[in-house]
Design a protein around this motif. Sequence first.
Motif, PDB file in Angstrom:
ATOM      1  N   PHE A  10       1.442   9.236   4.600  1.00  0.00           N
ATOM      2  CA  PHE A  10       1.045   8.069   4.289  1.00  0.00           C
ATOM      3  C   PHE A  10       1.006   7.716   5.730  1.00  0.00           C
ATOM      4  O   PHE A  10       1.344   7.940   7.041  1.00  0.00           O
ATOM      5  CB  PHE A  10       1.528   7.325   3.643  1.00  0.00           C
ATOM      6  CG  PHE A  10       1.932   7.410   2.426  1.00  0.00           C
ATOM      7  CD1 PHE A  10       0.736   7.267   1.454  1.00  0.00           C
ATOM      8  CD2 PHE A  10       3.054   8.420   1.835  1.00  0.00           C
ATOM      9  CE1 PHE A  10       0.599   7.674   0.364  1.00  0.00           C
ATOM     10  CE2 PHE A  10       2.970   8.706   0.197  1.00  0.00           C
ATOM     11  CZ  PHE A  10       1.528   8.974  -0.518  1.00  0.00           C
ATOM     12  N   LEU A  11       0.211   6.264   6.590  1.00  0.00           N
ATOM     13  CA  LEU A  11      -0.626   5.816   8.077  1.00  0.00           C
ATOM     14  C   LEU A  11       1.035   5.147   8.113  1.00  0.00           C
ATOM     15  O   LEU A  11       0.888   4.808   9.626  1.00  0.00           O
ATOM     16  CB  LEU A  11      -1.599   5.122   7.139  1.00  0.00           C
ATOM     17  CG  LEU A  11      -3.058   6.142   7.060  1.00  0.00           C
ATOM     18  CD1 LEU A  11      -4.077   4.901   6.902  1.00  0.00           C
ATOM     19  CD2 LEU A  11      -3.197   7.035   8.245  1.00  0.00           C
ATOM     20  N   SER A  63       0.811  -1.441   0.306  1.00  0.00           N
ATOM     21  CA  SER A  63       0.589   0.111   0.128  1.00  0.00           C
ATOM     22  C   SER A  63       0.689   1.396  -0.227  1.00  0.00           C
ATOM     23  O   SER A  63       2.073   1.070   0.247  1.00  0.00           O
ATOM     24  CB  SER A  63      -0.927  -0.004   1.319  1.00  0.00           C
ATOM     25  OG  SER A  63      -1.784  -0.912   0.940  1.00  0.00           O
ATOM     26  N   ALA A  64       0.224   1.705  -0.571  1.00  0.00           N
ATOM     27  CA  ALA A  64       0.929   3.878   0.029  1.00  0.00           C
ATOM     28  C   ALA A  64      -0.648   4.648   0.425  1.00  0.00           C
ATOM     29  O   ALA A  64      -1.362   4.496  -0.335  1.00  0.00           O
ATOM     30  CB  ALA A  64       1.170   4.442  -1.136  1.00  0.00           C
ATOM     31  N   TRP A  65      -0.772   4.223   1.385  1.00  0.00           N
ATOM     32  CA  TRP A  65      -2.437   4.289   1.625  1.00  0.00           C
ATOM     33  C   TRP A  65      -2.218   5.482   2.914  1.00  0.00           C
ATOM     34  O   TRP A  65      -1.561   5.733   4.341  1.00  0.00           O
ATOM     35  CB  TRP A  65      -2.939   3.183   2.452  1.00  0.00           C
ATOM     36  CG  TRP A  65      -4.078   3.065   2.678  1.00  0.00           C
ATOM     37  CD1 TRP A  65      -5.091   4.051   3.492  1.00  0.00           C
ATOM     38  CD2 TRP A  65      -5.084   2.223   2.623  1.00  0.00           C
ATOM     39  NE1 TRP A  65      -5.846   3.672   3.826  1.00  0.00           N
ATOM     40  CE2 TRP A  65      -6.881   2.597   2.779  1.00  0.00           C
ATOM     41  CE3 TRP A  65      -5.661   0.892   2.295  1.00  0.00           C
ATOM     42  CZ2 TRP A  65      -7.884   2.172   2.684  1.00  0.00           C
ATOM     43  CZ3 TRP A  65      -6.549   0.376   1.755  1.00  0.00           C
ATOM     44  CH2 TRP A  65      -8.282   0.443   1.811  1.00  0.00           C
ATOM     45  N   PRO A  66      -3.109   6.424   1.863  1.00  0.00           N
ATOM     46  CA  PRO A  66      -2.772   7.506   3.110  1.00  0.00           C
ATOM     47  C   PRO A  66      -3.738   8.462   4.236  1.00  0.00           C
ATOM     48  O   PRO A  66      -4.922   7.046   3.908  1.00  0.00           O
ATOM     49  CB  PRO A  66      -2.797   9.060   1.950  1.00  0.00           C
ATOM     50  CG  PRO A  66      -4.022   8.419   0.673  1.00  0.00           C
ATOM     51  CD  PRO A  66      -3.573   6.703   1.078  1.00  0.00           C
ATOM     52  N   ALA A  67      -3.839   9.196   4.718  1.00  0.00           N
ATOM     53  CA  ALA A  67      -4.862   9.584   5.912  1.00  0.00           C
ATOM     54  C   ALA A  67      -5.860   9.860   4.721  1.00  0.00           C
ATOM     55  O   ALA A  67      -5.342  10.394   4.344  1.00  0.00           O
ATOM     56  CB  ALA A  67      -4.580  10.730   6.505  1.00  0.00           C
ATOM     57  N   ARG A  96      -9.766  14.909   7.415  1.00  0.00           N
ATOM     58  CA  ARG A  96      -8.230  14.434   8.422  1.00  0.00           C
ATOM     59  C   ARG A  96      -8.405  14.393   9.785  1.00  0.00           C
ATOM     60  O   ARG A  96      -8.248  15.737   9.906  1.00  0.00           O
ATOM     61  CB  ARG A  96      -7.219  15.235   7.398  1.00  0.00           C
ATOM     62  CG  ARG A  96      -5.409  14.398   7.700  1.00  0.00           C
ATOM     63  CD  ARG A  96      -4.510  15.126   6.998  1.00  0.00           C
ATOM     64  NE  ARG A  96      -4.961  14.764   5.382  1.00  0.00           N
ATOM     65  CZ  ARG A  96      -3.863  14.891   4.351  1.00  0.00           C
ATOM     66  NH1 ARG A  96      -3.178  16.024   5.250  1.00  0.00           N
ATOM     67  NH2 ARG A  96      -4.163  14.875   3.705  1.00  0.00           N
ATOM     68  N   ALA A  97      -7.792  13.863  10.103  1.00  0.00           N
ATOM     69  CA  ALA A  97      -7.909  13.816  12.334  1.00  0.00           C
ATOM     70  C   ALA A  97      -6.329  15.005  11.977  1.00  0.00           C
ATOM     71  O   ALA A  97      -5.440  14.768  11.527  1.00  0.00           O
ATOM     72  CB  ALA A  97      -7.666  12.644  12.559  1.00  0.00           C
ATOM     73  N   GLN A 115      -9.022   6.659   8.226  1.00  0.00           N
ATOM     74  CA  GLN A 115      -8.287   5.740   7.750  1.00  0.00           C
ATOM     75  C   GLN A 115      -7.652   4.707   8.088  1.00  0.00           C
ATOM     76  O   GLN A 115      -7.318   4.073   7.487  1.00  0.00           O
ATOM     77  CB  GLN A 115      -7.284   6.366   6.406  1.00  0.00           C
ATOM     78  CG  GLN A 115      -8.596   7.466   5.074  1.00  0.00           C
ATOM     79  CD  GLN A 115      -9.439   5.891   4.630  1.00  0.00           C
ATOM     80  OE1 GLN A 115      -9.251   5.293   3.895  1.00  0.00           O
ATOM     81  NE2 GLN A 115     -10.717   6.391   3.859  1.00  0.00           N
ATOM     82  N   SER A 116      -7.180   5.482   9.269  1.00  0.00           N
ATOM     83  CA  SER A 116      -5.962   4.727  10.239  1.00  0.00           C
ATOM     84  C   SER A 116      -6.534   3.307  10.472  1.00  0.00           C
ATOM     85  O   SER A 116      -6.349   2.202  10.713  1.00  0.00           O
ATOM     86  CB  SER A 116      -5.081   5.342  11.543  1.00  0.00           C
ATOM     87  OG  SER A 116      -4.803   4.454  11.769  1.00  0.00           O
TER      88      SER A 116
END
Length: 282
Positions: free
Chosen positions: A221-222, A170-174, A179-180, A188-189
């Motif tokens: 990213f997370l 993954s390249a999984w972002p917030a 956004r928190a 998303q986290s």
Amino acid sequence: MTMVTLGAVAGHFGRDLERGLDKALGLLAAAARDGVDLLVFPDAALGGYLGDLRSPAPDDLPPALAPDSPQLAALIAAAGPVTVCIGYAEAAGDLRYNTAVCLSGDGVLGTHRKVHQPAGEHLAYAAGDAFGAFDTPVGRLGMLIDYDKTFPESARSLALDGANIIAALSAWPASVTDRAARLPADRQSRLFDLYDCARAAENQVFVVSSNQTGVQGELRFLGQAKVVGPGGDILATTRSKGGLAVATVDVEAEIVRARRVLDHLAERRNDTYLIESPSRTR
């Protein structure tokens, strides 16, 4: 009993291709010294991911590499007995794909082109059209990229094809819309962890989930690389920091144990499921 050590990388891999390759080679060498058998790098570890998921800039796309590029050849030369999964932008004629490749010192073992595309990703990449498992030194394995794991059918297709391990790169972002202030509190986290654990538990397989960290353009990213067991339990995690999540397991024995009483794949009722949405008439 055959024990294997599974490793998932959380780290920042940006647009500098050679720097990313050097970092990957360094992590691979360290993992090999530590006895890691499967090392899963994030999506887009070679060349970085997009800087804006909604409107990717045409002049800031990741560099596209051919499958026989010197960078992938260098990883094959360095891998030796380690099975490595890594993501890159694949050049295929006039198209480019968000691609994961699995390799070892013996060469390329399997590839996957990302099928599901969120937001504006279709402006930067063509979509893949298949899910498939393949044999590796650590067992039968399949790969997912980013948004693929949101869809239960993706991981189920790999499990039905015999995959005991799913590498989820993954390249999984917030969240880009809500956004928190702190990454652990981001919506998303929570979803990232939920999908990893659900895909493992519903298919009773191992999920080795990597992710980018840091910032690329507008995206943060997370991290949260992890190894998840066939019961959906997190065996190792980096949380939101960079690092390597490692777990040593007997893959076949653990899957047999998970399926001893309740075997989800064997007990499906295909005759009752809607595969496609029915047409609606008024």
